[in-house]
Write a protein that holds these residues in place. Structure first.
Motif, mmCIF file in Angstrom:
data_model
loop_
_atom_site.group_PDB
_atom_site.id
_atom_site.type_symbol
_atom_site.label_atom_id
_atom_site.label_comp_id
_atom_site.label_asym_id
_atom_site.label_seq_id
_atom_site.Cartn_x
_atom_site.Cartn_y
_atom_site.Cartn_z
ATOM 1 N N ASP A 154 0.824 -1.211 0.000
ATOM 2 C CA ASP A 154 0.000 0.000 0.000
ATOM 3 C C ASP A 154 0.861 1.264 0.000
ATOM 4 N N ALA A 155 2.012 1.218 0.668
ATOM 5 C CA ALA A 155 2.887 2.388 0.697
ATOM 6 C C ALA A 155 3.515 2.649 -0.665
ATOM 7 N N SER A 158 0.890 4.052 -3.052
ATOM 8 C CA SER A 158 0.630 5.457 -2.730
ATOM 9 C C SER A 158 1.686 6.363 -3.355
ATOM 10 N N GLU A 159 2.946 5.966 -3.250
ATOM 11 C CA GLU A 159 4.038 6.774 -3.809
ATOM 12 C C GLU A 159 4.048 6.722 -5.333
ATOM 13 N N HIS A 162 0.738 8.425 -6.828
ATOM 14 C CA HIS A 162 0.388 9.743 -6.295
ATOM 15 C C HIS A 162 -1.022 9.764 -5.706
ATOM 16 N N CYS A 163 -1.288 8.822 -4.832
ATOM 17 C CA CYS A 163 -2.582 8.791 -4.154
ATOM 18 C C CYS A 163 -2.324 8.607 -2.662
ATOM 19 N N SER A 164 -3.352 8.832 -1.861
ATOM 20 C CA SER A 164 -3.196 8.691 -0.420
ATOM 21 C C SER A 164 -3.073 7.220 -0.048
ATOM 22 N N ARG A 165 -2.554 6.979 1.131
ATOM 23 C CA ARG A 165 -2.440 5.601 1.633
ATOM 24 C C ARG A 165 -3.824 4.968 1.754
ATOM 25 N N ARG A 166 -4.809 5.761 2.146
ATOM 26 C CA ARG A 166 -6.174 5.231 2.279
ATOM 27 C C ARG A 166 -6.711 4.768 0.937
ATOM 28 N N ILE A 167 -6.503 5.562 -0.093
ATOM 29 C CA ILE A 167 -6.972 5.174 -1.429
ATOM 30 C C ILE A 167 -6.231 3.931 -1.907
ATOM 31 N N GLU A 169 -5.084 1.541 -0.082
ATOM 32 C CA GLU A 169 -5.665 0.410 0.642
ATOM 33 C C GLU A 169 -7.006 0.007 0.035
#
Length: 227
Positions: A154-155, A158-159, A162-167, A169
């Motif tokens: 998930d990390a 995200s990187e 370019h999305c949030s960790r929540r997205i 997940e």
């Protein structure tokens, strides 16, 4: 259809993912030949009948468009799927300036040539060509370097996207993510160098470098986006 069903047919079922292709080689060994049209094709078909060459099962289609128009692999794939086709009847796609090349099952080549007339707003002109006329399909990677808190799936997603960790997940729990060519529902899955991560609707990356610690205690990771 499983791989044993394919052997019973002594011919071609559908295109295999890289993970399925590896399983076919493990199960059948030299009894199966994997063909994809392009050299080192990622998506291949299993052929069991030695008297038939790949031309009996595969077709290569050239799609021409205006040089001033810009199309991507995703554009061509989306246009083909928009015809009502399933992904597993389509092989690799290679896009260059003013043209794209698509490998498909021979039985649907005529349908594609007749109906694949545009990708988005870009007009296409389709023709069947010999498999031997396919170009060398070199995969281009656009590199991106950044840091993550850890090499969790998930990390890294995200990187990379370019999305949030929540997205990230949510994408994983919704079944939209593949890690090493297989569906992965675990956000804490370990990511390693060389891994391929695919996120439906966002694209695909290869982990080129990972593991070096930054001064702030984070982990450097370099991914290559397939373009």
């Amino acid at each position: 259809m499983n791989l044993h069903d394919l052997e019973k047919r002594k011919g071609i079922g559908k295109f295999l993912t890289p993970a399925q292709a590896a399983e076919a080689l493990r199960i059948f060994g030299p009894r199966v030949t994997l063909e994809g049209g392009f050299r080192d094709a990622e998506r291949v078909i299993p052929v069991f009948a030695e008297k038939y060459g790949p031309e009996e099962h595969l077709a290569a289609i050239r799609l021409a468009f205006r040089p001033q128009d810009v199309l991507s692999h995703r554009d061509i794939l989306g246009a083909a799927l928009g015809l009502g086709l399933e992904r597993d009847v389509l092989g690799d796609i290679f896009v260059s300036e003013g043209q794209a090349f698509l490998v498909c099952l021979a039985r649907i080549a005529g349908y594609i040539i007749e109906n694949l007339q545009q990708a988005g707003k870009v007009g296409l002109w389709a023709e069947r060509i010999p498999l031997a006329s396919l170009p060398e399909a070199t995969k281009t990677l656009r590199e991106q370097r950044g840091t993550v808190s850890s090499l969790r799936l998930d990390a890294v997603i995200s990187e990379a996207f370019h999305c949030s960790r929540r997205i990230a997940e949510e994408l994983i729990t919704q079944g939209l993510v593949q890690l090493r060519h297989e569906a992965c529902l675990k956000g804490d899955a370990k990511v390693r160098e060389g891994d391929i991560i695919s996120v439906r609707g966002k694209g695909r990356v290869k982990v080129l470098q990972a593991g070096e610690a930054s001064r702030k205690g984070r982990v450097w990771v370099t991914v290559g986006h397939y373009v």
